[in-house]
Scaffold this motif. Structure first.
Motif, PDB file in Angstrom:
ATOM      1  N   HIS A  27       0.825  -1.204   0.000  1.00  0.00           N
ATOM      2  CA  HIS A  27       0.000   0.000   0.000  1.00  0.00           C
ATOM      3  C   HIS A  27       0.865   1.262   0.000  1.00  0.00           C
ATOM      4  O   HIS A  27       0.533   2.252  -0.659  1.00  0.00           O
ATOM      5  CB  HIS A  27      -0.932  -0.002   1.210  1.00  0.00           C
ATOM      6  N   VAL A  28       1.974   1.212   0.739  1.00  0.00           N
ATOM      7  CA  VAL A  28       2.908   2.352   0.733  1.00  0.00           C
ATOM      8  C   VAL A  28       3.418   2.603  -0.677  1.00  0.00           C
ATOM      9  O   VAL A  28       3.466   3.742  -1.161  1.00  0.00           O
ATOM     10  CB  VAL A  28       4.088   2.103   1.695  1.00  0.00           C
ATOM     11  N   GLN A  29       3.800   1.527  -1.374  1.00  0.00           N
ATOM     12  CA  GLN A  29       4.297   1.670  -2.746  1.00  0.00           C
ATOM     13  C   GLN A  29       3.229   2.246  -3.657  1.00  0.00           C
ATOM     14  O   GLN A  29       3.516   3.108  -4.501  1.00  0.00           O
ATOM     15  CB  GLN A  29       4.759   0.313  -3.277  1.00  0.00           C
ATOM     16  N   ALA A  30       1.979   1.799  -3.497  1.00  0.00           N
ATOM     17  CA  ALA A  30       0.891   2.316  -4.327  1.00  0.00           C
ATOM     18  C   ALA A  30       0.709   3.811  -4.094  1.00  0.00           C
ATOM     19  O   ALA A  30       0.478   4.575  -5.040  1.00  0.00           O
ATOM     20  CB  ALA A  30      -0.403   1.564  -4.020  1.00  0.00           C
ATOM     21  N   ILE A  31       0.833   4.249  -2.842  1.00  0.00           N
ATOM     22  CA  ILE A  31       0.706   5.674  -2.521  1.00  0.00           C
ATOM     23  C   ILE A  31       1.844   6.462  -3.156  1.00  0.00           C
ATOM     24  O   ILE A  31       1.627   7.508  -3.779  1.00  0.00           O
ATOM     25  CB  ILE A  31       0.689   5.879  -0.992  1.00  0.00           C
ATOM     26  N   ILE A  32       3.065   5.959  -3.000  1.00  0.00           N
ATOM     27  CA  ILE A  32       4.241   6.673  -3.521  1.00  0.00           C
ATOM     28  C   ILE A  32       4.169   6.786  -5.044  1.00  0.00           C
ATOM     29  O   ILE A  32       4.417   7.855  -5.607  1.00  0.00           O
ATOM     30  CB  ILE A  32       5.534   5.965  -3.085  1.00  0.00           C
ATOM     31  N   MET A 102      -6.263   4.275  -0.306  1.00  0.00           N
ATOM     32  CA  MET A 102      -5.895   2.916  -0.674  1.00  0.00           C
ATOM     33  C   MET A 102      -6.586   1.948   0.290  1.00  0.00           C
ATOM     34  O   MET A 102      -6.264   1.910   1.481  1.00  0.00           O
ATOM     35  CB  MET A 102      -4.370   2.737  -0.601  1.00  0.00           C
ATOM     36  N   ALA A 103      -7.529   1.221  -0.225  1.00  0.00           N
ATOM     37  CA  ALA A 103      -8.315   0.327   0.615  1.00  0.00           C
ATOM     38  C   ALA A 103      -7.487  -0.890   1.036  1.00  0.00           C
ATOM     39  O   ALA A 103      -6.700  -1.428   0.256  1.00  0.00           O
ATOM     40  CB  ALA A 103      -9.568  -0.129  -0.133  1.00  0.00           C
ATOM     41  N   SER A 104      -7.695  -1.301   2.278  1.00  0.00           N
ATOM     42  CA  SER A 104      -7.008  -2.485   2.801  1.00  0.00           C
ATOM     43  C   SER A 104      -7.981  -3.259   3.677  1.00  0.00           C
ATOM     44  O   SER A 104      -9.135  -2.850   3.872  1.00  0.00           O
ATOM     45  CB  SER A 104      -5.786  -2.067   3.624  1.00  0.00           C
ATOM     46  N   PHE A 130      -8.997   2.920  -4.110  1.00  0.00           N
ATOM     47  CA  PHE A 130      -8.318   1.878  -4.894  1.00  0.00           C
ATOM     48  C   PHE A 130      -7.886   0.763  -3.963  1.00  0.00           C
ATOM     49  O   PHE A 130      -7.307   1.006  -2.892  1.00  0.00           O
ATOM     50  CB  PHE A 130      -7.100   2.471  -5.605  1.00  0.00           C
ATOM     51  N   ASP A 131      -8.155  -0.454  -4.357  1.00  0.00           N
ATOM     52  CA  ASP A 131      -7.752  -1.647  -3.622  1.00  0.00           C
ATOM     53  C   ASP A 131      -6.577  -2.290  -4.345  1.00  0.00           C
ATOM     54  O   ASP A 131      -6.772  -3.034  -5.312  1.00  0.00           O
ATOM     55  CB  ASP A 131      -8.940  -2.618  -3.540  1.00  0.00           C
ATOM     56  N   PRO A 132      -5.331  -2.026  -3.907  1.00  0.00           N
ATOM     57  CA  PRO A 132      -4.162  -2.559  -4.624  1.00  0.00           C
ATOM     58  C   PRO A 132      -4.114  -4.077  -4.659  1.00  0.00           C
ATOM     59  O   PRO A 132      -3.562  -4.663  -5.589  1.00  0.00           O
ATOM     60  CB  PRO A 132      -2.966  -1.992  -3.836  1.00  0.00           C
ATOM     61  N   GLU A 133      -4.688  -4.728  -3.642  1.00  0.00           N
ATOM     62  CA  GLU A 133      -4.657  -6.187  -3.589  1.00  0.00           C
ATOM     63  C   GLU A 133      -5.798  -6.817  -4.373  1.00  0.00           C
ATOM     64  O   GLU A 133      -5.764  -8.019  -4.654  1.00  0.00           O
ATOM     65  CB  GLU A 133      -4.719  -6.652  -2.136  1.00  0.00           C
TER      66      GLU A 133
END
Length: 245
Positions: A27-32, A102-104, A130-133
């Motif tokens: 999630h950190v990577q998706a934000i960055i 970023m949804a988790s 956004f749900d990265p997973e």
């Protein structure tokens, strides 16, 4: 003798809560990656735009509980200099035009419930989750835009922002697309790879040109040698003809 009135204690607005930036490294990577893509998208625009990730936004002066820390927020018309926190009353009442979350596993319900209501009531024009997973939201990207004072769902085939970009999921990354060109905004790594490939292509073209020039030189040298041979042969034939006369 008069007694001085007690001085009110200054209001403290914390700039952090001691919590991690996001639930997982993914999630950190998706934000960055999203933050960087937005920086690159807005870099050539003339209007100032302030971008922030995991930063407190305070919207009511005097009340430090009136705050939220969006994963990514976009505030057009505000100078992009660094801030510890964003205070709407110090920016002429500005509020983010776009917010991303970023949804988790721990946040997705809140993202679609309390935060949805909060951003809607605060006048955030567009809200994307956004749900990265790809485990908690179907579809994994959902967008909302204010219609009057209420959010309305943005159609999946029209996931765009009024600021000029579109969004689409690519694995664990939310890809930005420049609507003016239709081209995706490359990540910094992709841009470096593309630049390296361009350099290699230029080297290959230069080497091919060098080889072509060498071949042309060899051909020229061969032709020159043939001319010299023919000239010498003609001179020899001339001498022979003169002797015969």
């Amino acid at each position: 003798m008069s007694i001085a009135e007690p001085t009110a204690a200054p209001v403290v607005y914390p700039s952090g809560d001691g919590q991690p930036m996001a639930e997982t490294g993914l999630h950190v990577q998706a934000i960055i990656l999203l933050h960087q893509a937005l920086e690159d998208f807005f870099r050539s625009r003339s209007e100032p735009v302030y971008l922030a990730s995991d930063q407190f936004w305070y919207w009511r002066e005097g009340d430090p509980t009136c705050r939220v820390a969006p994963d990514v927020m976009v505030v057009p018309g505000v100078a992009p200099h660094p801030r510890r926190s964003f205070f709407s009353w110090e920016e002429g009442g500005a509020v983010p035009a776009v917010v991303f979350e970023m949804a988790s596993q721990d946040t997705w319900r809140n993202d679609l419930d309390d935060k949805y209501d909060q951003y809607e009531s605060l006048g955030v024009r567009e809200y994307f989750v956004f749900d990265p997973e790809g485990l908690y939201l179907v579809p994994p990207v959902q967008g909302y835009r204010l219609s009057g004072t209420a959010y309305r769902r943005i159609r999946q085939d029209q996931l765009t922002s009024e600021l000029g970009f579109g969004v689409r999921p690519e694995g664990t990354m939310l890809r930005l697309v420049d609507l003016a060109t239709g081209q995706p905004i490359p990540t910094r790594a992709e841009a470096v790879d593309a630049a390296q490939q361009q350099v290699e292509a230029e080297k290959e073209r230069a080497e091919a040109e060098k080889q072509r020039a060498e071949v042309e030189k060899q051909r020229g040298d061969t032709l020159q040698a043939e001319v010299e041979r023919l000239r010498a042969r003609l001179q020899q034939l001339g001498h022979l003809n003169g002797s015969d006369g």
